[in-house]
Design a protein around this motif. Structure first.
Motif, mmCIF file in Angstrom:
data_model
loop_
_atom_site.group_PDB
_atom_site.id
_atom_site.type_symbol
_atom_site.label_atom_id
_atom_site.label_comp_id
_atom_site.label_asym_id
_atom_site.label_seq_id
_atom_site.Cartn_x
_atom_site.Cartn_y
_atom_site.Cartn_z
ATOM 1 N N ALA A 1 -3.388 -5.938 8.454
ATOM 2 C CA ALA A 1 -2.179 -6.480 9.160
ATOM 3 C C ALA A 1 -1.371 -7.416 8.465
ATOM 4 O O ALA A 1 -1.076 -8.747 9.064
ATOM 5 C CB ALA A 1 -2.956 -7.419 10.232
ATOM 6 N N GLY A 2 -1.130 -6.931 7.282
ATOM 7 C CA GLY A 2 -0.268 -7.854 6.443
ATOM 8 C C GLY A 2 -0.859 -9.134 5.716
ATOM 9 O O GLY A 2 -0.243 -9.628 5.183
ATOM 10 N N ARG A 3 -2.139 -8.930 5.646
ATOM 11 C CA ARG A 3 -2.882 -10.159 5.011
ATOM 12 C C ARG A 3 -3.991 -9.845 4.218
ATOM 13 O O ARG A 3 -5.050 -10.131 4.098
ATOM 14 C CB ARG A 3 -3.686 -10.854 5.914
ATOM 15 C CG ARG A 3 -2.428 -11.861 7.132
ATOM 16 C CD ARG A 3 -3.312 -12.639 7.882
ATOM 17 N NE ARG A 3 -4.187 -13.561 7.262
ATOM 18 C CZ ARG A 3 -4.803 -14.731 7.770
ATOM 19 N NH1 ARG A 3 -5.073 -14.553 9.146
ATOM 20 N NH2 ARG A 3 -5.725 -15.375 7.106
ATOM 21 N N PRO A 4 -3.930 -8.912 3.288
ATOM 22 C CA PRO A 4 -4.940 -8.588 2.173
ATOM 23 C C PRO A 4 -5.049 -9.515 1.157
ATOM 24 O O PRO A 4 -4.219 -10.450 1.063
ATOM 25 C CB PRO A 4 -3.946 -7.186 1.467
ATOM 26 C CG PRO A 4 -2.631 -7.684 1.554
ATOM 27 C CD PRO A 4 -2.514 -8.251 3.067
ATOM 28 N N PRO A 5 -6.332 -9.756 0.831
ATOM 29 C CA PRO A 5 -6.784 -10.682 -0.160
ATOM 30 C C PRO A 5 -6.111 -10.540 -1.587
ATOM 31 O O PRO A 5 -5.538 -9.397 -1.716
ATOM 32 C CB PRO A 5 -8.322 -10.647 -0.326
ATOM 33 C CG PRO A 5 -8.541 -9.208 0.206
ATOM 34 C CD PRO A 5 -7.626 -8.745 1.216
ATOM 35 N N ALA A 6 -6.147 -11.646 -2.117
ATOM 36 C CA ALA A 6 -5.433 -11.648 -3.384
ATOM 37 C C ALA A 6 -5.541 -10.582 -4.312
ATOM 38 O O ALA A 6 -4.800 -10.111 -5.086
ATOM 39 C CB ALA A 6 -5.370 -13.072 -3.964
ATOM 40 N N ASP A 7 -6.963 -10.197 -4.467
ATOM 41 C CA ASP A 7 -7.396 -9.199 -5.587
ATOM 42 C C ASP A 7 -7.283 -7.614 -4.844
ATOM 43 O O ASP A 7 -8.163 -6.773 -5.340
ATOM 44 C CB ASP A 7 -8.791 -9.577 -5.828
ATOM 45 C CG ASP A 7 -9.882 -9.562 -4.979
ATOM 46 O OD1 ASP A 7 -9.367 -9.599 -3.679
ATOM 47 O OD2 ASP A 7 -11.051 -9.533 -5.123
#
Length: 274
Positions: free
Chosen positions: A160-166
């Motif tokens: 939902a547009g919020r993947p983790p940085a890695d």
């Protein structure tokens, strides 16, 4: 993560790693993902004093890909076998995401004596209607040669547009796994044969304490909060909805979800030698 180990199962080996001391918690990923999806939650559980085992699904990651059956019930049987091997004298906590959540529900219904608690993350515990767009994406995702690239791209939308940085690194792991023809066949077999109906039919048998964690923007559901409320009521479970999260709240919101999970486990008052 610890060193990869394998448990022998009928038809092949299932990969896992285990670290720490204390009551055992088994982490089960969702379909099309790898056990590294718990790279945030696992360390939080270790720090809280638990022994943590993280498993790959059949045909995924480091597991073998020549099994005759895939899906909720075979996964549940693998998880129970691992629990019996690693914690023969004490019940364990099972944590599952998506299809993995359905599998641990079935395990809790099948072997209530072995399950001290359940944590269900973005759970898909019953069959849900598929939108036409999603249906098209799934058909594309199951077609070579572009399927191994389509699935990780679709999976990113589940954040939902919020993947983790890695997440780019994690997506690369998934793509590399799916490029292997045998693992691609196993993934395709998992998708095409998957139904949660047997799990839904047994939800009323589950007596273990449970925590349901749902992302409020999980695109797998028309109304994620309503789905979480239904499952919570069905299981008599605690429910946590993270309004901005997607299908992987433990990965896109670990600073909130991790403490909620460890607090739930603390309320279970688990013992490693119970």
């Amino acid at each position: 993560m610890g060193a990869t180990q394998w448990i022998e199962r009928p038809g092949g080996r299932v990969a896992y790693d285990v670290e720490g001391e204390g009551p055992l918690v088994v982490l089960v990923p969702g379909m099309g993902d790898l056990r590294q999806e718990y790279r945030y939650l696992g360390p939080q559980l270790l720090a809280a004093g638990y022994r943590v085992a993280t498993t790959d699904l059949r045909g995924h990651g480091d597991s073998d890909a020549g099994f005759d059956a895939y899906g909720d019930i075979p996964t549940a049987e693998d998880v129970l076998a691992l629990a019996d091997a690693l914690s023969p004298d004490a019940p364990v906590v099972l944590v599952g995401n998506s299809m993995g959540a359905a599998a641990v529900c079935w395990a809790a219904a099948e072997r209530p004596d072995r399950v001290a608690g359940l944590v269900l993350l973005g759970p898909v515990a019953r069959d849900v209607p598929m939108s036409p767009v999603l249906g098209w994406l799934m058909r594309a995702a199951l077609t070579r040669p572009w399927g191994p690239a389509v699935w990780p791209a679709y999976q990113q939308s589940l954040f939902a547009g919020r993947p983790p940085a890695d997440h780019a690194t994690h997506r690369a792991r998934i793509r590399a796994s799916l490029r292997d023809p045998a693992r691609w066949r196993a993934f395709r077999a998992t998708v095409t044969t998957l139904t949660h109906a047997p799990v839904a039919a047994r939800l009323g048998e589950i007596g273990a304490p449970a925590l349901v964690v749902m992302g409020g923007k999980d695109p797998d559901f028309k109304d994620p909060a309503a789905e979480a409320a239904w499952l919570g009521e069905t299981l008599g479970a605690e429910v946590l909805v993270r309004p901005a999260s997607g299908h992987y709240p433990h990965a896109d919101d670990p600073t909130a979800v991790g403490p909620a999970v460890t607090a739930f486990l603390a309320r279970l008052a688990l013992r490693a030698d119970a």
